[in-house]
Design a protein around this motif. Structure first.
Motif, PDB file in Angstrom:
ATOM      1  N   ALA A 213     -11.472  23.756 -39.021  1.00 22.88           N
ATOM      2  CA  ALA A 213     -11.087  23.315 -40.049  1.00 22.88           C
ATOM      3  C   ALA A 213     -10.326  22.181 -40.190  1.00 22.88           C
ATOM      4  CB  ALA A 213     -10.480  24.708 -40.867  1.00 22.88           C
ATOM      5  N   SER A 214     -10.591  21.300 -41.076  1.00 22.23           N
ATOM      6  CA  SER A 214      -9.789  20.050 -41.054  1.00 22.23           C
ATOM      7  C   SER A 214      -8.321  20.248 -41.890  1.00 22.23           C
ATOM      8  CB  SER A 214     -10.347  18.876 -41.727  1.00 22.23           C
ATOM      9  OG  SER A 214     -10.807  19.296 -42.851  1.00 22.23           O
ATOM     10  N   SER A 215      -8.374  21.485 -42.840  1.00 21.52           N
ATOM     11  CA  SER A 215      -6.998  21.517 -43.338  1.00 21.52           C
ATOM     12  C   SER A 215      -6.857  23.116 -43.360  1.00 21.52           C
ATOM     13  CB  SER A 215      -7.292  21.113 -44.768  1.00 21.52           C
ATOM     14  OG  SER A 215      -8.121  22.065 -45.614  1.00 21.52           O
ATOM     15  N   ASN A 216      -5.511  23.337 -43.946  1.00 20.20           N
ATOM     16  CA  ASN A 216      -5.033  24.666 -44.101  1.00 20.20           C
ATOM     17  C   ASN A 216      -5.711  25.489 -45.151  1.00 20.20           C
ATOM     18  OD1 ASN A 216      -3.045  24.350 -42.112  1.00 20.20           O
ATOM     19  ND2 ASN A 216      -1.507  24.364 -43.709  1.00 20.20           N
ATOM     20  N   THR A 217      -6.362  24.936 -46.191  1.00 24.96           N
ATOM     21  CA  THR A 217      -7.189  25.302 -47.224  1.00 24.96           C
ATOM     22  C   THR A 217      -8.630  25.766 -46.764  1.00 24.96           C
ATOM     23  OG1 THR A 217      -5.830  24.227 -48.847  1.00 24.96           O
ATOM     24  CG2 THR A 217      -8.035  24.940 -49.609  1.00 24.96           C
ATOM     25  N   GLU A 218      -9.090  24.815 -45.986  1.00 23.54           N
ATOM     26  CA  GLU A 218     -10.499  25.041 -45.519  1.00 23.54           C
ATOM     27  C   GLU A 218     -10.518  26.229 -44.440  1.00 23.54           C
ATOM     28  OE1 GLU A 218     -13.847  22.631 -42.854  1.00 23.54           O
ATOM     29  OE2 GLU A 218     -11.977  21.762 -43.440  1.00 23.54           O
ATOM     30  N   ALA A 219      -9.250  26.332 -43.607  1.00 15.89           N
ATOM     31  CA  ALA A 219      -9.138  27.419 -42.654  1.00 15.89           C
ATOM     32  C   ALA A 219      -9.116  28.723 -43.504  1.00 15.89           C
ATOM     33  CB  ALA A 219      -8.081  27.281 -41.928  1.00 15.89           C
ATOM     34  N   ILE A 220      -8.192  28.815 -44.368  1.00 13.88           N
ATOM     35  CA  ILE A 220      -8.143  30.193 -45.057  1.00 13.88           C
ATOM     36  C   ILE A 220      -9.436  30.540 -45.927  1.00 13.88           C
ATOM     37  CG2 ILE A 220      -6.827  31.259 -47.209  1.00 13.88           C
ATOM     38  CD1 ILE A 220      -4.259  29.434 -46.173  1.00 13.88           C
ATOM     39  N   THR A 221     -10.168  29.434 -46.552  1.00 13.56           N
ATOM     40  CA  THR A 221     -11.147  29.588 -47.181  1.00 13.56           C
ATOM     41  C   THR A 221     -12.294  30.335 -46.332  1.00 13.56           C
ATOM     42  OG1 THR A 221     -10.780  28.175 -48.866  1.00 13.56           O
ATOM     43  CG2 THR A 221     -13.148  28.740 -48.779  1.00 13.56           C
ATOM     44  N   ARG A 222     -12.680  29.693 -45.088  1.00 21.42           N
ATOM     45  CA  ARG A 222     -13.435  29.974 -44.160  1.00 21.42           C
ATOM     46  C   ARG A 222     -13.182  31.493 -43.663  1.00 21.42           C
ATOM     47  NH1 ARG A 222     -15.096  25.156 -40.354  1.00 21.42           N
ATOM     48  NH2 ARG A 222     -15.934  23.701 -41.920  1.00 21.42           N
ATOM     49  N   ALA A 223     -11.829  31.868 -43.383  1.00 24.59           N
ATOM     50  CA  ALA A 223     -11.297  32.990 -42.815  1.00 24.59           C
ATOM     51  C   ALA A 223     -11.762  34.282 -43.968  1.00 24.59           C
ATOM     52  CB  ALA A 223      -9.893  33.063 -42.526  1.00 24.59           C
ATOM     53  N   LEU A 224     -11.480  33.974 -45.226  1.00 29.61           N
ATOM     54  CA  LEU A 224     -11.894  35.027 -46.094  1.00 29.61           C
ATOM     55  C   LEU A 224     -13.184  35.072 -46.399  1.00 29.61           C
ATOM     56  CD1 LEU A 224      -9.323  33.705 -49.117  1.00 29.61           C
ATOM     57  CD2 LEU A 224      -9.198  35.598 -47.678  1.00 29.61           C
ATOM     58  N   ARG A 225     -13.981  33.959 -46.098  1.00 25.91           N
ATOM     59  CA  ARG A 225     -15.667  33.993 -46.283  1.00 25.91           C
ATOM     60  C   ARG A 225     -16.019  35.119 -45.294  1.00 25.91           C
ATOM     61  NH1 ARG A 225     -16.635  28.219 -48.535  1.00 25.91           N
ATOM     62  NH2 ARG A 225     -16.617  28.799 -50.732  1.00 25.91           N
ATOM     63  N   GLU A 226     -15.407  34.767 -44.237  1.00 30.04           N
ATOM     64  CA  GLU A 226     -16.077  35.450 -43.034  1.00 30.04           C
ATOM     65  C   GLU A 226     -15.582  37.013 -42.969  1.00 30.04           C
ATOM     66  OE1 GLU A 226     -15.508  33.994 -39.063  1.00 30.04           O
ATOM     67  OE2 GLU A 226     -16.073  31.908 -39.493  1.00 30.04           O
ATOM     68  N   THR A 227     -14.404  37.122 -43.230  1.00 31.08           N
ATOM     69  CA  THR A 227     -13.993  38.453 -43.572  1.00 31.08           C
ATOM     70  C   THR A 227     -15.026  39.234 -44.584  1.00 31.08           C
ATOM     71  OG1 THR A 227     -11.641  37.899 -43.252  1.00 31.08           O
ATOM     72  CG2 THR A 227     -12.232  40.084 -44.310  1.00 31.08           C
ATOM     73  N   LEU A 228     -15.288  38.730 -45.635  1.00 35.33           N
ATOM     74  CA  LEU A 228     -16.229  39.352 -46.550  1.00 35.33           C
ATOM     75  C   LEU A 228     -17.448  39.609 -45.908  1.00 35.33           C
ATOM     76  CD1 LEU A 228     -15.241  37.439 -49.743  1.00 35.33           C
ATOM     77  CD2 LEU A 228     -14.445  39.739 -49.173  1.00 35.33           C
ATOM     78  N   ALA A 229     -17.913  38.630 -45.292  1.00 32.59           N
ATOM     79  CA  ALA A 229     -19.210  38.643 -44.646  1.00 32.59           C
ATOM     80  C   ALA A 229     -19.283  39.945 -43.628  1.00 32.59           C
ATOM     81  CB  ALA A 229     -19.612  37.339 -44.021  1.00 32.59           C
ATOM     82  N   ASN A 230     -18.146  39.751 -42.497  1.00 30.22           N
ATOM     83  CA  ASN A 230     -18.055  41.042 -41.907  1.00 30.22           C
ATOM     84  C   ASN A 230     -18.013  42.344 -42.462  1.00 30.22           C
ATOM     85  OD1 ASN A 230     -18.255  39.308 -39.493  1.00 30.22           O
ATOM     86  ND2 ASN A 230     -16.059  38.916 -39.499  1.00 30.22           N
ATOM     87  N   ARG A 231     -17.513  42.511 -43.654  1.00 33.91           N
ATOM     88  CA  ARG A 231     -17.346  43.650 -44.294  1.00 33.91           C
ATOM     89  C   ARG A 231     -18.880  44.263 -44.878  1.00 33.91           C
ATOM     90  NH1 ARG A 231     -13.229  47.145 -45.816  1.00 33.91           N
ATOM     91  NH2 ARG A 231     -12.561  46.230 -43.923  1.00 33.91           N
TER      92      ARG A 231
END
Length: 65
Positions: free
Chosen positions: A25-43
């Motif tokens: 991720a190029s920014s903190n916002t992008e990292a947090i957004t990707r992490a949230l999306r991956e968490t939801l996908a994993n669930r």
């Protein structure tokens, strides 16, 4: 389009740095957004696998817990 909201949170800097690097991720916002999306996908994947097991169509070993 989804609504965006500005917020302030306290985050562990080392954890955020590792997340940015891991997620490329190029920014903190992008990292947090990707992490949230991956968490939801994993669930969703976990729920689908558990549903298959309940229907007797597979075996599931929880590797995260």
């Amino acid at each position: 389009m989804a609504t965006k909201r500005r917020t302030s949170v306290l985050l562990n800097e080392e954890l955020l740095r590792k997340a940015r690097k891991t997620l490329k991720a190029s920014s903190n916002t992008e990292a947090i957004t990707r992490a949230l999306r991956e968490t939801l996908a994993n669930r969703e994947i976990e729920t689908a696998l558990k549903d298959l097991i309940r229907k007797g169509k597979g075996r599931f070993v929880d590797v995260y817990r």
